[in-house]
Design an enzyme around this catalytic site. Structure first.
Site, PDB file in Angstrom:
ATOM      1  N   HIS A  38       0.843  -1.202   0.000  1.00 50.39           N
ATOM      2  CA  HIS A  38       0.000   0.000   0.000  1.00 50.39           C
ATOM      3  C   HIS A  38       0.872   1.244   0.000  1.00 50.39           C
ATOM      4  O   HIS A  38       1.936   1.267   0.630  1.00 50.39           O
ATOM      5  CB  HIS A  38      -0.876   0.035   1.263  1.00 50.39           C
ATOM      6  CG  HIS A  38      -2.235  -0.535   1.079  1.00 50.39           C
ATOM      7  ND1 HIS A  38      -3.384   0.190   1.327  1.00 50.39           N
ATOM      8  CD2 HIS A  38      -2.635  -1.744   0.658  1.00 50.39           C
ATOM      9  CE1 HIS A  38      -4.444  -0.574   1.076  1.00 50.39           C
ATOM     10  NE2 HIS A  38      -4.011  -1.746   0.678  1.00 50.39           N
ATOM     11  N   GLU A 105      -6.425  -0.708  -6.147  1.00 54.95           N
ATOM     12  CA  GLU A 105      -7.429   0.231  -5.632  1.00 54.95           C
ATOM     13  C   GLU A 105      -6.968   1.652  -5.917  1.00 54.95           C
ATOM     14  O   GLU A 105      -5.777   1.962  -5.845  1.00 54.95           O
ATOM     15  CB  GLU A 105      -7.614   0.064  -4.109  1.00 54.95           C
ATOM     16  CG  GLU A 105      -8.117  -1.292  -3.669  1.00 54.95           C
ATOM     17  CD  GLU A 105      -7.023  -2.135  -3.054  1.00 54.95           C
ATOM     18  OE1 GLU A 105      -5.863  -1.651  -2.977  1.00 54.95           O
ATOM     19  OE2 GLU A 105      -7.303  -3.276  -2.671  1.00 54.95           O
TER      20      GLU A 105
END
Length: 324
Positions: A38, A105
């Site tokens: 991330h 994402e």
């Protein structure tokens, strides 16, 4: 026998402390570990997001655990860069490293300034990235012109055996689609029927290799404290797909997650103060047919992680293994 792993949550815990938790998890008897790649946390107050690739170099040296990671090549990270990083980790740690590839994402990928593609385009881009990465890990020189572009790329430091490239899928449809290229599957959830549907779709489509399940849990001193932990530290888990794929900023994610009900939190997180409840719920999930269950204690405080590692090491993992 099912393996039980420790999920290292970069989004919640600073890298230095997370490394200490990974070492403690091995000492407590966890069989494996994993993390996600991330750039940003889900919620502003989670407050961290160390770089998974560099952290894994340290974690693989500090432990003897097999490690995996979930990453999304194609936008923030070019597939050639991804392939080079995977090759280096696998060369230095033979047989101990796998990578799950997903379509990503917006939370992490929007930073390039490129438009965030629709899901169908992201899936096609992922497949192109998989083909590029596989060819590079096989030692080929690659040129590719498509949704990603590659010009005469080659990886010079290669492992004796390439790392497994695993499909990251949250739906039965995605699991079936990715079965053609994947060396294994990882999905997420705590509903045995939903998890079974994803795994069955993968196997029915010819999917090979190990199947892993990531499970979020909240273990605290009381049930009320466990529910408060879930809401404070992981209410983002109540934001369903496809919404969670398309939110760009942690502040926006927090606003969307603030409306989560207790029932929605419990739908995605095993919430209990009783270790035997966690044991029984995890055993039910393992019985679906997963080769490994990767466990994420959502409480981010040092005491939350330490209590989870100690309780599972002393009681829950031995009882799970004994029962199986």
């Amino acid at each position: 026998m099912t393996a039980y792993g420790y999920h290292c949550s970069h989004e919640q815990i600073p890298p230095s402390r997370l490394l200490r938790h990974a070492v403690s998890a091995q000492e407590a008897g966890f069989d494996a570990a994993m993390c996600s790649d991330h750039l940003a946390p889900w919620l502003p107050e989670q407050g961290h997001s160390g770089y998974a690739f560099s952290w894994l170099g340290a974690a693989l040296q500090a432990t003897s655990l097999p490690f995996g990671m979930v990453t999304a090549p194609g936008q923030r990270t070019h597939p050639v860069t991804t392939a080079q990083a995977l090759a280096t980790l696998a060369e230095m740690n033979p047989g101990r490293f796998w990578a799950a590839l997903g379509s990503g994402e917006a939370l992490n990928e929007h930073v390039t300034g490129d438009a965030w593609p629709d899901k169908e385009t992201r899936e096609r881009r992922l497949r192109e990235c998989v083909d590029v990465i596989r060819a590079l890990l096989a030692g080929e020189e690659v040129t590719h012109h498509g949704l990603v572009r590659v010009d005469r790329a080659r990886i010079w430091s290669l492992p004796a055996e390439p790392p497994a490239l695993v499909a990251a899928a949250v739906s039965a449809e995605s699991a079936a689609e990715h079965a053609a290229w994947a060396d294994g599957l990882i999905t997420v959830g705590c509903d045995p029927r939903a998890a079974q549907a994803v795994l069955q779709a993968y196997r029915d489509a010819g999917g090979r290799g190990p199947a892993r399940l990531q499970v979020h849990l909240a273990l605290a001193s009381t049930d009320d404290e466990a529910l408060a932990m879930a809401r404070r530290d992981w209410r983002n888990g109540a934001v369903p797909a496809p919404d969670c794929w398309d939110i760009a900023l942690p502040d926006d994610f927090a606003r969307r997650a603030d409306a989560a009900t207790d029932e929605q939190l419990r739908a995605g997180i095993i919430v209990s103060a009783d270790p035997s409840v966690h044991r029984d719920r995890i055993a039910e999930l393992a019985d679906v047919g997963f080769d490994a269950v990767m466990l994420h204690q959502v409480g981010a405080a040092p005491a939350d992680q330490e209590a989870f590692i100690d309780t599972f090491g002393e009681r829950v993992l031995p009882e799970l293994r004994s029962a199986s």
